[in-house]
Enzyme design. Structure first.
Site, PDB file in Angstrom:
ATOM      1  N   MET A  67      -7.624   8.908   9.239  1.00 46.14           N
ATOM      2  CA  MET A  67      -8.299   9.302   7.987  1.00 46.14           C
ATOM      3  C   MET A  67      -9.244  10.478   8.216  1.00 46.14           C
ATOM      4  O   MET A  67     -10.310  10.550   7.612  1.00 46.14           O
ATOM      5  CB  MET A  67      -9.102   8.123   7.415  1.00 46.14           C
ATOM      6  CG  MET A  67      -8.236   6.934   7.062  1.00 46.14           C
ATOM      7  SD  MET A  67      -9.199   5.559   6.428  1.00 46.14           S
ATOM      8  CE  MET A  67      -9.820   4.827   7.937  1.00 46.14           C
TER       9      MET A  67
ATOM     10  N   ASP B 212       0.803  -1.219   0.000  1.00 45.40           N
ATOM     11  CA  ASP B 212       0.000   0.000   0.000  1.00 45.40           C
ATOM     12  C   ASP B 212       0.834   1.265   0.000  1.00 45.40           C
ATOM     13  O   ASP B 212       2.023   1.242   0.257  1.00 45.40           O
ATOM     14  CB  ASP B 212      -0.809   0.062   1.297  1.00 45.40           C
ATOM     15  CG  ASP B 212      -2.029  -0.825   1.215  1.00 45.40           C
ATOM     16  OD1 ASP B 212      -2.404  -1.198   0.109  1.00 45.40           O
ATOM     17  OD2 ASP B 212      -2.583  -1.125   2.283  1.00 45.40           O
TER      18      ASP B 212
ATOM     19  N   LYS C  28      -3.802   3.346  -2.637  1.00 50.84           N
ATOM     20  CA  LYS C  28      -4.842   4.281  -3.021  1.00 50.84           C
ATOM     21  C   LYS C  28      -4.292   5.665  -2.775  1.00 50.84           C
ATOM     22  O   LYS C  28      -3.795   5.952  -1.700  1.00 50.84           O
ATOM     23  CB  LYS C  28      -6.080   4.072  -2.153  1.00 50.84           C
ATOM     24  CG  LYS C  28      -6.694   2.721  -2.375  1.00 50.84           C
ATOM     25  CD  LYS C  28      -7.575   2.332  -1.218  1.00 50.84           C
ATOM     26  CE  LYS C  28      -7.821   0.843  -1.252  1.00 50.84           C
ATOM     27  NZ  LYS C  28      -8.240   0.317   0.031  1.00 50.84           N
TER      28      LYS C  28
HETATM   29  N1  SAH Z   1      -3.711   0.118   9.353  1.00 53.07           N
HETATM   30  C1  SAH Z   1      -3.216   1.454   9.560  1.00 53.07           C
HETATM   31  C2  SAH Z   1      -4.277   2.503   9.345  1.00 53.07           C
HETATM   32  C3  SAH Z   1      -4.808   2.553   7.954  1.00 53.07           C
HETATM   33  S1  SAH Z   1      -5.992   3.823   7.731  1.00 53.07           S
HETATM   34  C4  SAH Z   1      -2.609   1.532  10.962  1.00 53.07           C
HETATM   35  O1  SAH Z   1      -2.782   0.633  11.755  1.00 53.07           O
HETATM   36  O2  SAH Z   1      -1.918   2.522  11.237  1.00 53.07           O
HETATM   37  C5  SAH Z   1      -5.024   5.110   7.071  1.00 53.07           C
HETATM   38  C6  SAH Z   1      -4.889   6.242   8.046  1.00 53.07           C
HETATM   39  O3  SAH Z   1      -3.988   5.881   9.068  1.00 53.07           O
HETATM   40  C7  SAH Z   1      -4.312   7.513   7.488  1.00 53.07           C
HETATM   41  O4  SAH Z   1      -5.294   8.295   6.845  1.00 53.07           O
HETATM   42  C8  SAH Z   1      -3.793   8.204   8.721  1.00 53.07           C
HETATM   43  O5  SAH Z   1      -4.818   8.792   9.449  1.00 53.07           O
HETATM   44  C9  SAH Z   1      -3.309   7.013   9.520  1.00 53.07           C
HETATM   45  N2  SAH Z   1      -1.876   6.779   9.353  1.00 53.07           N
HETATM   46  C10 SAH Z   1      -1.297   5.634   8.985  1.00 53.07           C
HETATM   47  N3  SAH Z   1       0.044   5.773   8.987  1.00 53.07           N
HETATM   48  C11 SAH Z   1       0.293   7.039   9.357  1.00 53.07           C
HETATM   49  C12 SAH Z   1       1.467   7.797   9.545  1.00 53.07           C
HETATM   50  N4  SAH Z   1       2.675   7.283   9.356  1.00 53.07           N
HETATM   51  N5  SAH Z   1       1.338   9.085   9.950  1.00 53.07           N
HETATM   52  C13 SAH Z   1       0.144   9.635  10.155  1.00 53.07           C
HETATM   53  N6  SAH Z   1      -0.991   8.967   9.975  1.00 53.07           N
HETATM   54  C14 SAH Z   1      -0.936   7.681   9.591  1.00 53.07           C
END
Ligand code: SAH
Length: 496
Positions: A171, A36, A58
């Site tokens: 998100m 991803d 995406k």
């Molecule tokens: N599975 C992921 C989340 C996926 S949803 C997890 O456990 O972290 C995607 C959202 O996760 C993004 O829109 C943001 O809000 C957050 N996110 C994921 N990685 C991030 C990062 N390195 N910094 C800031 N936000 C992050």
């Protein structure tokens, strides 16, 4: 045919060190990696060379592959008997749709395992200096999606404001105004501290903090965008004491590394540890040259009183040939080994050789100074090196003895990454040059029309020859390394 298997792996929030040991082990075994946008692509370097990489990221308004298509892809590749790694940012089950993928695999009778990851909802806060719980301050935490799907059009603010713990929205940037207003409307204290953490745990991590009633305007002013975490609660104030990541000396600095990909890893690792965001822009590729002459001279090695090695590549190519011919370091017992440069000397040690003669600096003039009183008229000197080496040393030594120069490799321009890089020019803080050929290739690759984009970047040179090359292109050298090594370059960035 072998039965395939799928591993749903959490890659962690971004810092490549935050993947689990098990996740890394499976990554190295994968035949196919489906990954991803939020996965740090430096992790992909750990895969097997023949591994197939499929990007299904995406972009915010732009779906590359629909979820259904991703599910199908995983099933298909597993049915081909492959070991498939589905690599996701953070944890696969935290808003990662890992559950849906697992269901699809279950339905198709495909074996799978899930490797949890550090979710950004916890690890991301940590790197911003925010403990997600704290005794007497936050005794619970609640993680929400800030992106509403069609069947749940509204947030349940009434219930949310009753929670006393830390609130984390993923998100949520598009709905930031809606979220902050909604919370206040339903009674959340407008003075509650809020943090927004962009690209958490990466070296380009950016954090802002404000009170609930002001954060939206501030985020607009500061251009905060996705991917970001929104953190609401008193724990945000601990950032002042618990922040560690942003305190690193080069935090947030974008530093371009122009060395060849084969040689840049130690520099990239050091820059990363200091908190910088290294940008790989290899301008040079190493190409081995035809080696009959080298083979011949290795056979006759006893006639050589001196062997001069001038670079890591030179050492590597020389010894690989020697080993391939069935010899080892003892074969060189009658020759004195001369090494130019610290990294050359270090590389020689890896092949069991402690150099006999080492000039203090990288300059050929100094090498000549060291050798001219030692070398005798009938001495033979072997010099296996780059076709692009300076002629000085060969000409000078030939006046007092016999030099056999062999071009074992050459360097050619590598322009494979130029477009991607030029897009990001404006954000570059430093550009590092480790030889005059990296300078020449760099300016050739970017082209005249883009030179003006470099006006904010500081150019760092490894030594005088490289500095003159930079000046010849009409640029100012911001700083020149005192010691002509990678550590010298890094010190000159740190000290300026
Ligand atoms: N599975 C992921 C989340 C996926 S949803 C997890 O456990 O972290 C995607 C959202 O996760 C993004 O829109 C943001 O809000 C957050 N996110 C994921 N990685 C991030 C990062 N390195 N910094 C800031 N936000 C992050």
């Amino acid at each position: 045919m072998n039965k395939g298997k799928v591993y749903l792996i959490g890659a962690g929030p971004g810092d490549i060190g935050l993947i689990t040991v098990k996740g890394m082990e499976k990554l190295k075994e994968a035949d196919v990696i489906v990954y991803d946008r939020l996965v740090n692509d430096s992790l992909l370097k750990e895969s097997k060379t023949e591994c197939e990489m499929i990007y299904v990221g995406k972009k915010p308004n732009h779906h590359t592959l629909k979820q259904g298509e991703i599910n199908k892809l995983l099933v298909e590749k597993a049915k081909e008997g492959k070991t498939v790694v589905r690599l996701k940012g953070g944890d696969p089950y935290v808003f990662g749709r890992g559950g849906e993928e697992g269901e699809e695999l279950y339905k198709n009778n495909i074996e799978f395992e899930v490797v949890p990851g550090i979710t950004s909802a916890i690890g991301g806060l940590c790197y911003a200096g925010i403990p997600i719980t704290q005794r007497n301050v936050a005794t619970s935490f609640h993680v929400f999606t800030g992106h509403l799907s069609d069947d749940e059009k509204e947030f349940d603010f009434e219930s949310i404001v009753k929670l006393n713990g830390t609130l984390v929205f993923l998100m949520g940037m598009k709905n930031l105004e809606k979220i902050t207003k909604g919370l206040m409307e339903y009674g959340k204290n407008p003075d509650t501290p809020v943090a927004i953490i962009n690209w958490a745990t990466r070296n380009n991590q950016k954090v802002i903090t404000e009170r609930l009633n002001k954060i939206y305007d501030y985020a607009v002013e500061k251009n905060m965008s996705s991917p970001s975490l929104i953190v609401i609660g008193d724990v945000v104030d601990y950032r002042e004491k618990l922040s560690f990541f942003e305190k690193k000396p080069l935090h947030g600095k974008n530093i371009v590394v122009t060395r060849s990909r084969a040689q840049n890893s130690s520099m990239i690792k050091k820059l990363r540890e200091l908190g910088a965001n290294p940008i790989e822009f290899p301008t040079i590729k190493i190409e081995k040259l035809e080696n009959t002459k080298l083979i011949n001279e290795i056979k006759n090695i006893d006639k050589y009183n001196y062997i001069i090695l001038t670079s890591e590549n030179g050492v590597e190519i020389f010894f690989k040939e020697l080993y391939k011919m069935g010899y080892d370091s003892r074969w060189l017992k009658n020759s004195k080994i001369v090494s130019i440069g610290k990294s050359t000397t270090e590389k020689l040690k890896q092949f069991g050789i402690i150099a006999d003669i080492m000039p203090k600096t990288y300059k050929q003039e100094e090498l000549y100074g060291l050798l001219k009183d030692k070398v005798k008229k009938d001495d033979n000197i072997l010099l296996p090196r780059s076709a692009k080496g300076r002629k000085f040393i060969v000409e000078k030594l030939n006046q007092i003895s016999n030099v056999c120069e062999i071009h074992t490799y050459t360097t050619v321009i590598d322009d494979s990454k130029s477009d991607e890089f030029i897009d990001n020019f404006k954000d570059v803080d430093y550009i590092t040059f480790t030889s005059s050929s990296t300078v020449e290739n760099f300016f050739e690759i970017i082209g005249k029309e883009n030179k003006k984009l470099l006006s904010n970047a500081k150019l760092i040179s490894i030594g005088p020859v490289t500095s003159s090359a930079i000046e010849e292109f009409g640029f100012k050298v911001f700083s020149q390394a005192k010691e002509y090594t990678i550590d010298g370059i890094i010190s000159s960035i740190l000290n300026n």
